[in-house]
Each structure stands twice: as C-alpha cells, then as structure tokens.
Design a protein around this motif. Sequence first.
Motif, PDB file in Angstrom:
ATOM      1  N   SER A 149      -9.608  54.351 -68.928  1.00  0.00           N
ATOM      2  CA  SER A 149      -8.950  55.058 -67.824  1.00  0.00           C
ATOM      3  C   SER A 149      -8.600  54.063 -66.726  1.00  0.00           C
ATOM      4  O   SER A 149      -9.176  52.975 -66.634  1.00  0.00           O
ATOM      5  CB  SER A 149      -9.845  56.172 -67.256  1.00  0.00           C
ATOM      6  N   GLY A 150      -7.669  54.476 -65.924  1.00  0.00           N
ATOM      7  CA  GLY A 150      -7.245  53.651 -64.787  1.00  0.00           C
ATOM      8  C   GLY A 150      -7.176  54.459 -63.502  1.00  0.00           C
ATOM      9  O   GLY A 150      -6.795  55.634 -63.512  1.00  0.00           O
ATOM     10  N   ASP A 151      -7.586  53.856 -62.427  1.00  0.00           N
ATOM     11  CA  ASP A 151      -7.581  54.515 -61.112  1.00  0.00           C
ATOM     12  C   ASP A 151      -6.922  53.572 -60.111  1.00  0.00           C
ATOM     13  O   ASP A 151      -7.378  52.438 -59.931  1.00  0.00           O
ATOM     14  CB  ASP A 151      -9.008  54.850 -60.687  1.00  0.00           C
ATOM     15  N   THR A 152      -5.861  54.043 -59.479  1.00  0.00           N
ATOM     16  CA  THR A 152      -5.101  53.222 -58.532  1.00  0.00           C
ATOM     17  C   THR A 152      -5.082  53.893 -57.169  1.00  0.00           C
ATOM     18  O   THR A 152      -4.788  55.088 -57.047  1.00  0.00           O
ATOM     19  CB  THR A 152      -3.658  53.020 -59.018  1.00  0.00           C
ATOM     20  N   ARG A 153      -5.376  53.098 -56.168  1.00  0.00           N
ATOM     21  CA  ARG A 153      -5.342  53.572 -54.784  1.00  0.00           C
ATOM     22  C   ARG A 153      -4.339  52.726 -54.008  1.00  0.00           C
ATOM     23  O   ARG A 153      -4.405  51.498 -54.037  1.00  0.00           O
ATOM     24  CB  ARG A 153      -6.733  53.487 -54.145  1.00  0.00           C
ATOM     25  N   LEU A 154      -3.449  53.415 -53.297  1.00  0.00           N
ATOM     26  CA  LEU A 154      -2.364  52.749 -52.576  1.00  0.00           C
ATOM     27  C   LEU A 154      -2.508  52.981 -51.072  1.00  0.00           C
ATOM     28  O   LEU A 154      -2.735  54.111 -50.623  1.00  0.00           O
ATOM     29  CB  LEU A 154      -1.003  53.259 -53.043  1.00  0.00           C
ATOM     30  N   HIS A 155      -2.352  51.900 -50.322  1.00  0.00           N
ATOM     31  CA  HIS A 155      -2.366  51.954 -48.861  1.00  0.00           C
ATOM     32  C   HIS A 155      -1.069  51.328 -48.357  1.00  0.00           C
ATOM     33  O   HIS A 155      -0.788  50.159 -48.645  1.00  0.00           O
ATOM     34  CB  HIS A 155      -3.564  51.196 -48.296  1.00  0.00           C
ATOM     35  N   TYR A 156      -0.304  52.117 -47.600  1.00  0.00           N
ATOM     36  CA  TYR A 156       0.944  51.628 -47.029  1.00  0.00           C
ATOM     37  C   TYR A 156       0.723  51.389 -45.529  1.00  0.00           C
ATOM     38  O   TYR A 156       0.372  52.310 -44.786  1.00  0.00           O
ATOM     39  CB  TYR A 156       2.072  52.637 -47.207  1.00  0.00           C
ATOM     40  N   PHE A 157       0.952  50.162 -45.094  1.00  0.00           N
ATOM     41  CA  PHE A 157       0.867  49.810 -43.672  1.00  0.00           C
ATOM     42  C   PHE A 157       2.258  49.381 -43.216  1.00  0.00           C
ATOM     43  O   PHE A 157       2.798  48.381 -43.716  1.00  0.00           O
ATOM     44  CB  PHE A 157      -0.130  48.669 -43.442  1.00  0.00           C
ATOM     45  N   GLY A 180       9.337  47.837 -41.969  1.00  0.00           N
ATOM     46  CA  GLY A 180       8.691  47.113 -43.055  1.00  0.00           C
ATOM     47  C   GLY A 180       7.196  47.009 -42.860  1.00  0.00           C
ATOM     48  O   GLY A 180       6.645  47.433 -41.840  1.00  0.00           O
ATOM     49  N   GLY A 181       6.544  46.417 -43.851  1.00  0.00           N
ATOM     50  CA  GLY A 181       5.098  46.246 -43.804  1.00  0.00           C
ATOM     51  C   GLY A 181       4.594  45.712 -45.128  1.00  0.00           C
ATOM     52  O   GLY A 181       5.294  44.956 -45.822  1.00  0.00           O
ATOM     53  N   VAL A 182       3.385  46.114 -45.477  1.00  0.00           N
ATOM     54  CA  VAL A 182       2.768  45.683 -46.723  1.00  0.00           C
ATOM     55  C   VAL A 182       2.156  46.882 -47.428  1.00  0.00           C
ATOM     56  O   VAL A 182       1.768  47.868 -46.790  1.00  0.00           O
ATOM     57  CB  VAL A 182       1.691  44.609 -46.489  1.00  0.00           C
ATOM     58  N   ALA A 183       2.076  46.795 -48.740  1.00  0.00           N
ATOM     59  CA  ALA A 183       1.406  47.801 -49.568  1.00  0.00           C
ATOM     60  C   ALA A 183       0.218  47.137 -50.247  1.00  0.00           C
ATOM     61  O   ALA A 183       0.374  46.125 -50.944  1.00  0.00           O
ATOM     62  CB  ALA A 183       2.365  48.370 -50.610  1.00  0.00           C
ATOM     63  N   TYR A 184      -0.957  47.716 -50.012  1.00  0.00           N
ATOM     64  CA  TYR A 184      -2.176  47.194 -50.631  1.00  0.00           C
ATOM     65  C   TYR A 184      -2.550  48.108 -51.794  1.00  0.00           C
ATOM     66  O   TYR A 184      -2.722  49.316 -51.623  1.00  0.00           O
ATOM     67  CB  TYR A 184      -3.305  47.137 -49.621  1.00  0.00           C
ATOM     68  N   GLN A 185      -2.643  47.546 -52.984  1.00  0.00           N
ATOM     69  CA  GLN A 185      -2.938  48.314 -54.193  1.00  0.00           C
ATOM     70  C   GLN A 185      -4.267  47.850 -54.771  1.00  0.00           C
ATOM     71  O   GLN A 185      -4.468  46.661 -55.035  1.00  0.00           O
ATOM     72  CB  GLN A 185      -1.826  48.145 -55.226  1.00  0.00           C
ATOM     73  N   ASN A 199      -6.674  43.814 -57.458  1.00  0.00           N
ATOM     74  CA  ASN A 199      -6.182  44.139 -56.126  1.00  0.00           C
ATOM     75  C   ASN A 199      -5.016  43.222 -55.767  1.00  0.00           C
ATOM     76  O   ASN A 199      -4.946  42.080 -56.239  1.00  0.00           O
ATOM     77  CB  ASN A 199      -7.291  43.985 -55.078  1.00  0.00           C
ATOM     78  N   GLY A 200      -4.138  43.703 -54.934  1.00  0.00           N
ATOM     79  CA  GLY A 200      -3.018  42.863 -54.529  1.00  0.00           C
ATOM     80  C   GLY A 200      -2.215  43.451 -53.388  1.00  0.00           C
ATOM     81  O   GLY A 200      -2.310  44.638 -53.078  1.00  0.00           O
ATOM     82  N   LEU A 201      -1.432  42.577 -52.740  1.00  0.00           N
ATOM     83  CA  LEU A 201      -0.535  42.958 -51.643  1.00  0.00           C
ATOM     84  C   LEU A 201       0.909  42.743 -52.062  1.00  0.00           C
ATOM     85  O   LEU A 201       1.226  41.746 -52.730  1.00  0.00           O
ATOM     86  CB  LEU A 201      -0.822  42.145 -50.374  1.00  0.00           C
ATOM     87  N   LYS A 202       1.775  43.643 -51.633  1.00  0.00           N
ATOM     88  CA  LYS A 202       3.204  43.506 -51.880  1.00  0.00           C
ATOM     89  C   LYS A 202       3.961  43.821 -50.604  1.00  0.00           C
ATOM     90  O   LYS A 202       3.553  44.686 -49.828  1.00  0.00           O
ATOM     91  CB  LYS A 202       3.665  44.461 -52.983  1.00  0.00           C
ATOM     92  N   PRO A 203       5.067  43.117 -50.354  1.00  0.00           N
ATOM     93  CA  PRO A 203       5.900  43.481 -49.191  1.00  0.00           C
ATOM     94  C   PRO A 203       6.484  44.870 -49.374  1.00  0.00           C
ATOM     95  O   PRO A 203       6.751  45.315 -50.497  1.00  0.00           O
ATOM     96  CB  PRO A 203       6.978  42.396 -49.170  1.00  0.00           C
ATOM     97  N   LEU A 204       6.673  45.541 -48.278  1.00  0.00           N
ATOM     98  CA  LEU A 204       7.057  46.952 -48.315  1.00  0.00           C
ATOM     99  C   LEU A 204       8.213  47.206 -47.361  1.00  0.00           C
ATOM    100  O   LEU A 204       8.240  46.684 -46.244  1.00  0.00           O
ATOM    101  CB  LEU A 204       5.860  47.829 -47.921  1.00  0.00           C
ATOM    102  N   ARG A 234       9.719  51.098 -50.592  1.00  0.00           N
ATOM    103  CA  ARG A 234      10.144  50.159 -51.620  1.00  0.00           C
ATOM    104  C   ARG A 234       9.121  49.029 -51.688  1.00  0.00           C
ATOM    105  O   ARG A 234       9.009  48.204 -50.787  1.00  0.00           O
ATOM    106  CB  ARG A 234      11.526  49.602 -51.282  1.00  0.00           C
ATOM    107  N   ARG A 235       8.315  48.980 -52.784  1.00  0.00           N
ATOM    108  CA  ARG A 235       7.293  47.940 -52.972  1.00  0.00           C
ATOM    109  C   ARG A 235       7.600  47.203 -54.270  1.00  0.00           C
ATOM    110  O   ARG A 235       7.465  47.724 -55.361  1.00  0.00           O
ATOM    111  CB  ARG A 235       5.892  48.538 -53.004  1.00  0.00           C
TER     112      ARG A 235
END
Length: 251
Positions: A149-157, A180-185, A199-204, A234-235
Amino acid sequence: MKTWLVRCLLGGLALSTPALAQDEDDPYAYPDEEPARTNEQDDYEERRRKNVDQTDDFREAAEQEGEDGDFKTLSRLDDPNLGVAIEFISGALLLDSSRGETFDTRLGLGVRATWEYGRILDSEPLREALWADLRWTYGSVSDGTNFISGDTRLHYFTIAPAYELKLGKSDFGFFAQAGGGVAYQATSITVDADVTKVNGLKPLLQYGVGFRGRPRIGSGNLRLAFRVEALGFRRGYMNDFFLGGSLGTAF
C-alpha cells in the motif's frame, strides 16, 4: 410799555410748539451696561462657531496638499481597518492521478492569512482591490492492498497576490489570483511489514478565480470574511485543483 412787553412774551409762549420726548427713540446705552441676549442671538453665535470650526478643518486639509496640488486622501480615517484576515479553508482537492485516471478526489483543508497591501498606496480604487494570501493547504491519498500500500500526504505552501473587482461600493467582489510556492510531498510505501519513506519538495504555481466578501459585523471594525474559489496547483508535470471556500474574520 411794560404791559406791551408782557403781552408779547405771553403770545410767543402760546404760539410755540411743545418739545415732547419721542416714543421711538431708543434709550441711551451706557458703556457699563450690556444688552440682554436673546435666543436668536445664541443661535447665531452657535452657527458662527460651527462655521469657524469647519473652516479650520478645510484649512488644515489644504495645508496637507500633495505636490500636484491635490488633497491627500482621508480613506484611512474613513475605514480604519488594518486589512488583515484569517480564514479556515475546506473543500474538494482533486489530485492528479498517477494511475492514468482523471483525478483522485479527496478532502482538502487549510488556513490562510490575507493582507490588503493596497492600503499602503493611498489610492482609493486600489485600497481594497489589491491583496495577497499566505496559504497552507493539506490533502492526502492512500491506496493499495493488505500486502502492499501507499500513503501520500501533500502540503501546499503558497504566496499569491490578487486583484479584486468590487461590486460598486459594497463589501463583495470577484477576484483573479496567481502566485507561487512549494509543494511538500511525504510518501510511505508499505510492503508486508517493511515501510519505505520518500519525501520531496517541488516548485508550485497557484492560479484561480473566485468570489470574496467582507461584510461588517456590528458597528465596530470586525468583519466576516468568506470566499468561494476554484484554484489550480501546478507541481512539476501534475495539475491539482481545489474547489471550495473559506470562512474567518477580518479586522
């Protein structure tokens, strides 16, 4: 001779016009006496005092003229609000599916702080039309079987300025927003009893439109802040969407 002189004097007195005091003559006012004041005089003095106060106000405003000769705006006195709002966010978060489907729809929650930075420009049209959000949005998705199984949690700043088109002089309007900002997954993959975290960060990039209201509560500066919006996140190469609203207070 004496008899003739007496007769002449008596005749002159009889023919002379008596000098009588005239009724319409005003009595002489001595310097130490003050005339009694009437209600009409009191009203006149009150009106004159008000006119003097208003003249002083206009003179003070004239002394504050700008370089171009225009009067400085007094909008800060008309609306002493700080232009700050705090709202709680709730709605549907449509996550771009990695399995080739359209979207994974999940509950989206968050909080944001809004600052109407247009108030520092001293421009009446831009005073409440320009504002910006500092926002945090959260969503999660999980799927799989008992074995894997997989569990993903997304935080948009995000930080996103906006322009609002007011409906006349009301406290409501439509807005467009981009920022704009960052998305932490944070992803956890479970295989049997083994858990692997990635875990990782992507531009948002955040963009969207909506409807916003700030009606006054009572006679003070406190206001009810609410919003209905449709936003896109958009991430990387993935597009997520948020459909919902928010509710809070402004002051």
